[in-house]
Design a protein around this motif. Sequence first.
Motif, PDB file in Angstrom:
ATOM      1  N   PHE A   1       5.287  -9.138  -4.760  1.00  0.00           N
ATOM      2  CA  PHE A   1       5.539 -10.162  -4.028  1.00  0.00           C
ATOM      3  C   PHE A   1       5.366  -9.571  -2.623  1.00  0.00           C
ATOM      4  O   PHE A   1       5.335  -8.375  -2.170  1.00  0.00           O
ATOM      5  CB  PHE A   1       7.091 -10.174  -4.062  1.00  0.00           C
ATOM      6  N   VAL A   2       5.325 -10.746  -1.673  1.00  0.00           N
ATOM      7  CA  VAL A   2       5.502 -10.438  -0.323  1.00  0.00           C
ATOM      8  C   VAL A   2       6.793 -11.363   0.107  1.00  0.00           C
ATOM      9  O   VAL A   2       6.748 -12.560  -0.041  1.00  0.00           O
ATOM     10  CB  VAL A   2       4.410 -10.754   0.542  1.00  0.00           C
TER      11      VAL A   2
ATOM     12  N   ILE B   1       3.322  -0.928   7.090  1.00  0.00           N
ATOM     13  CA  ILE B   1       4.188   0.142   7.136  1.00  0.00           C
ATOM     14  C   ILE B   1       4.198   0.644   5.536  1.00  0.00           C
ATOM     15  O   ILE B   1       4.135  -0.265   4.691  1.00  0.00           O
ATOM     16  CB  ILE B   1       5.811  -0.089   7.348  1.00  0.00           C
ATOM     17  N   ASP B   2       4.666   1.905   5.080  1.00  0.00           N
ATOM     18  CA  ASP B   2       4.638   2.228   3.827  1.00  0.00           C
ATOM     19  C   ASP B   2       6.006   2.047   3.350  1.00  0.00           C
ATOM     20  O   ASP B   2       6.965   1.618   4.024  1.00  0.00           O
ATOM     21  CB  ASP B   2       4.254   3.813   3.601  1.00  0.00           C
TER      22      ASP B   2
ATOM     23  N   PRO C   1      10.675  -6.792  11.439  1.00  0.00           N
ATOM     24  CA  PRO C   1       9.727  -7.050   9.930  1.00  0.00           C
ATOM     25  C   PRO C   1       9.133  -8.407   9.740  1.00  0.00           C
ATOM     26  O   PRO C   1       9.442  -9.370  10.299  1.00  0.00           O
ATOM     27  CB  PRO C   1      11.083  -7.171   8.847  1.00  0.00           C
ATOM     28  N   ASP C   2       7.789  -8.164   9.348  1.00  0.00           N
ATOM     29  CA  ASP C   2       6.943  -9.616   9.010  1.00  0.00           C
ATOM     30  C   ASP C   2       6.373  -9.611   7.890  1.00  0.00           C
ATOM     31  O   ASP C   2       5.017 -10.275   7.715  1.00  0.00           O
ATOM     32  CB  ASP C   2       5.890  -9.255  10.195  1.00  0.00           C
ATOM     33  N   GLY C   3       7.239  -9.374   6.632  1.00  0.00           N
ATOM     34  CA  GLY C   3       6.677  -9.372   5.426  1.00  0.00           C
ATOM     35  C   GLY C   3       6.747  -8.253   4.538  1.00  0.00           C
ATOM     36  O   GLY C   3       6.296  -7.261   5.020  1.00  0.00           O
ATOM     37  N   VAL C   4       7.590  -8.135   3.353  1.00  0.00           N
ATOM     38  CA  VAL C   4       7.961  -7.011   2.640  1.00  0.00           C
ATOM     39  C   VAL C   4       7.134  -7.024   1.366  1.00  0.00           C
ATOM     40  O   VAL C   4       7.128  -7.956   0.742  1.00  0.00           O
ATOM     41  CB  VAL C   4       9.567  -6.930   2.497  1.00  0.00           C
ATOM     42  N   TRP C   5       6.310  -6.096   0.935  1.00  0.00           N
ATOM     43  CA  TRP C   5       5.580  -5.873  -0.156  1.00  0.00           C
ATOM     44  C   TRP C   5       6.498  -5.163  -1.213  1.00  0.00           C
ATOM     45  O   TRP C   5       7.038  -4.330  -0.892  1.00  0.00           O
ATOM     46  CB  TRP C   5       4.530  -5.038  -0.134  1.00  0.00           C
ATOM     47  N   SER C   6       6.695  -5.862  -2.436  1.00  0.00           N
ATOM     48  CA  SER C   6       7.646  -5.291  -3.518  1.00  0.00           C
ATOM     49  C   SER C   6       6.967  -5.604  -4.763  1.00  0.00           C
ATOM     50  O   SER C   6       6.221  -6.759  -4.990  1.00  0.00           O
ATOM     51  CB  SER C   6       8.961  -5.899  -3.166  1.00  0.00           C
ATOM     52  N   ILE C   7       7.168  -4.670  -5.608  1.00  0.00           N
ATOM     53  CA  ILE C   7       6.614  -4.924  -7.238  1.00  0.00           C
ATOM     54  C   ILE C   7       8.110  -5.126  -7.896  1.00  0.00           C
ATOM     55  O   ILE C   7       8.763  -4.372  -7.853  1.00  0.00           O
ATOM     56  CB  ILE C   7       5.780  -3.899  -7.529  1.00  0.00           C
TER      57      ILE C   7
ATOM     58  N   LYS D   1      10.397  -1.571  -3.486  1.00  0.00           N
ATOM     59  CA  LYS D   1       9.347  -1.807  -2.186  1.00  0.00           C
ATOM     60  C   LYS D   1       8.312  -0.838  -1.980  1.00  0.00           C
ATOM     61  O   LYS D   1       8.491   0.350  -2.409  1.00  0.00           O
ATOM     62  CB  LYS D   1      10.430  -1.958  -1.032  1.00  0.00           C
ATOM     63  N   VAL D   2       7.083  -1.242  -1.734  1.00  0.00           N
ATOM     64  CA  VAL D   2       6.022  -0.280  -1.640  1.00  0.00           C
ATOM     65  C   VAL D   2       5.306  -0.464   0.050  1.00  0.00           C
ATOM     66  O   VAL D   2       4.452   0.274   0.091  1.00  0.00           O
ATOM     67  CB  VAL D   2       4.845  -0.780  -2.427  1.00  0.00           C
ATOM     68  N   GLY D   3       5.849  -1.572   0.727  1.00  0.00           N
ATOM     69  CA  GLY D   3       5.308  -1.494   1.999  1.00  0.00           C
ATOM     70  C   GLY D   3       5.638  -2.641   2.775  1.00  0.00           C
ATOM     71  O   GLY D   3       6.676  -3.414   2.214  1.00  0.00           O
ATOM     72  N   GLY D   4       4.987  -3.011   3.617  1.00  0.00           N
ATOM     73  CA  GLY D   4       5.306  -4.359   4.344  1.00  0.00           C
ATOM     74  C   GLY D   4       4.502  -4.374   5.678  1.00  0.00           C
ATOM     75  O   GLY D   4       3.632  -3.552   6.107  1.00  0.00           O
ATOM     76  N   PHE D   5       4.913  -5.340   6.413  1.00  0.00           N
ATOM     77  CA  PHE D   5       4.174  -5.455   7.925  1.00  0.00           C
ATOM     78  C   PHE D   5       5.199  -5.477   8.873  1.00  0.00           C
ATOM     79  O   PHE D   5       6.447  -6.014   8.633  1.00  0.00           O
ATOM     80  CB  PHE D   5       3.618  -7.055   7.932  1.00  0.00           C
TER      81      PHE D   5
END
Length: 345
Positions: free
Chosen positions: A222-223, A302-303, A210-216, A199-203
């Motif tokens: 991916f969101v 968020i980070d 939570p309103d969307g998780v950023w991940s690699i 995970k690298v961040g999100g909204f």
Amino acid sequence: MTIKIITNYALPFLLCCVLCNTLTAQNNADSVRVYLDKSLDIIAKNALNRDKINWVDFRKELHDKSAQSKNYEDILPLYPYIFEAIDDHHGALLYNNKTYKWDGTESIIPNKAVEKAVARYTNVTSVLISKNIAYIRVPGNNDFNTSKMDSITRDIKKAISQVSSKSVKGWIIDLRNNTGGNMYPMIAGLSDLIGQDEKVGGFITSDGKPDGVWSIKNGTFFVDSTKVAIADYDGFPIPKNIPLVVLVSSYTASSGEMTAIATKGRKNSILLGENTAGYTTANQGFELNSNSGLNLAIAYPIDRNGVRYSYKLVPDTLIVGGDNFEDLKKDSKIKAAVHWLKNNF
């Protein structure tokens, strides 16, 4: 899932999305009062800071201010006031291709060298600063309708592969002239540097949901579970947690700031340069009629550690001025980055 659009109308060279279809419509399509009320309904339901407003009193105030209005143009000056009331300097009303917004209380600190770089350096660039240190500059983009995500991602990954080698022990990501655009191909293109299978961040919303998780995952960004940009990396494999310096400036804005946030909390990584522009919200477009729409801040980034960013990013190492894009080895921020990297190989 709705992909958030990160957009900013405050800076030159920065446009990120088409927030509504721009056709031709006459003022008689709706009454002025209906148009204003529709705007307020959308803002009261979706704006990030909607709870700051007493909507009964505020709506009455705006009705009073617009009581003598005969057409839409008469009420357009109200919209900067509305955005100020909800503390949204990232949002705007787009009406007949003109923007009505509140610029906030602070202006960008001028930096002539970076300002020139915004106009001059519009392509992704990578070079070797030394045998052991690689550099990539990622400017903003104009992917208004997300049609070029894969090609932008591909360009960034190709630039990385052109300088990556066994000898490279550290990287510099230059976001100083990144005034925004589409954040997704930026993070996707840099994914092999930013994070690997994590995970690298999100909204998050204003109430912390939570309103969307950023991940690699396997080099793909991916969101939540949605792949948002796809391109393979075919260069020399980059070691996980390789030392990384991210350069930012007061012109780093919107999606450029989101990209920097995706590196926050990463091991062996620092942010270096000047405070960023402060357009750190996710925005969404809402159509009002066929020739106008609202662009509203609806979430905070968020980070990877859950730290929220609601305004400017403050570098770990503050360095003001000394930028030299024509000769990187004479650039004060590059020199500081090289010094840090050599101490962290």
